[in-house]
Design an enzyme around this catalytic site. Sequence first.
Site, PDB file in Angstrom:
ATOM      1  N   ASN A  10       1.932   2.744   0.368  1.00  0.00           N
ATOM      2  CA  ASN A  10       2.894   2.197  -0.579  1.00  0.00           C
ATOM      3  C   ASN A  10       2.338   2.202  -1.997  1.00  0.00           C
ATOM      4  OD1 ASN A  10       4.922   0.675  -1.914  1.00  0.00           O
ATOM      5  ND2 ASN A  10       5.399  -0.416  -0.032  1.00  0.00           N
ATOM      6  N   ASP A  11       1.457   1.250  -2.304  1.00  0.00           N
ATOM      7  CA  ASP A  11       0.967   1.117  -3.678  1.00  0.00           C
ATOM      8  C   ASP A  11       0.236   2.358  -4.174  1.00  0.00           C
ATOM      9  OD1 ASP A  11       1.978  -1.456  -3.820  1.00  0.00           O
ATOM     10  OD2 ASP A  11       0.140  -2.359  -3.054  1.00  0.00           O
TER      11      ASP A  11
END
Length: 471
Positions: free
Chosen positions: A395-396
Amino acid sequence: MNGLTTTASLIYLVCAFCYVIGVHLMRSPKTAKSGNRLSFVGMILAVIMILIQLITDGKVNVTAWIVLIVGLLLGILYGFLRAKRVQMTDVPQLVSLFNAVGGGAAAVIGIFDYLTASGHLSLILSIPVFLDVLIGGITFSGSLIATGKLSGKISGKPVHIPAGPFINIIVILAILVSAFLMIGQSDNYWYLILALAASLIFGLLMALPIGGADMPVVVSLLNAFTGLAVAFAGFVIDNQVLIIAGALVGAAGTILTLQMADAMNRSVANILAGGFGTGEGESSSAGDDAANAKVVSTSADDIGLQLAYAHNVMVVPGYGLAAAQAQHEVAELAKLLTDHGINVDYAIHPVAGRMPGHMNVLLADVNVPYDQLKQLDEANSMFGNTDVSLVIGANDVTNPLARQSGNSISGMPILDVDKSKSVVVIKRSMSTGYAGVANPLFSLPQTKMFFADAKKGLQDIIASTKEYIDQ
């Protein structure tokens, strides 16, 4: 210097050689096992030599020998069984737990030597004892908190203690007072209790306000603290091998901490200040919900079709892959594609997963060829020519918002997945990553979302891909 002392010094020199070469060999997955074995040999030699010295000295009574042997056997049994049974997703918290044990053991050495000393303590003894207790206590309590956060037993969100700054000041003053009372002064166990209590509280205050996303950096820093505590313990009991081993661990941990902080484009001081991240699964803001409304879902059948007719595929693994234990499935899918002439590589971000090298070890465990693992810079140079990027639980580290200012991941180096011709994201939900920031990658025109558990989703994709390849 008698014969035994000379022999011990030579053996410790051999141990130091094993440690240094072992660490060097661990730089590459191809030689990591050999490095681990060589370091193990060095540690066994050190333990045997210390036992021989104890036997020759003759000052250890029967009770002490029983306690020593029982403790040694219990430690070996627990360490072996825990390491043997641990899941790959739990390795970071196991490392953190071992940090706690190492720091605590070093502190115990300092405590014992202080309690057995009598009268006025010299600077040569009291300084290492104080630093041993201080650093060991901070490492012990801080590592236990980090273990709890990584395992989910303690909230991954920053825990802000009421009147925290005021308590921090009191604890720091207590540490300074205990240093003044212990260093070069007459022994008094109340001084020792003050130093130990202050160090344990400081470790708690340091680790609790730090978010779960930063825990790998904290674990690495505490690992460096463990090395320092062990080195000071070596000075306390005048043992060269402890000094050397501790210095190596301290140096390696410090370098790793700095490298991880650089990979997140943040300073270690900023990380220790806490407040980064809000924990995975936190709800998005209204603006984020609007962005999420633009996402396009897809199916295993559509993904299989894309992969079967692609030329270059990039797999982007994240913690979701590890959490689902889907490394076998991703390796099977990659082999299926490569066997039919499709080029497959893996884009590895330095802080993907829960610790440096987490993804590398996870994929090496299922015999993924090491030359397919591409680090950040090399992977980013390949995305423009990638037909399909398959993002699994990351994700990040793929969030384009890192290129913009004004958010918690601004400036963090990311994988340029959004430059691929097509992006498929396997994710269970639209929840944010640990940074608490929605990912606009998910709503880009070339991105499609496949909402599924990584393991089950990959199994469906494999079945679909086989059908199209066999046509």
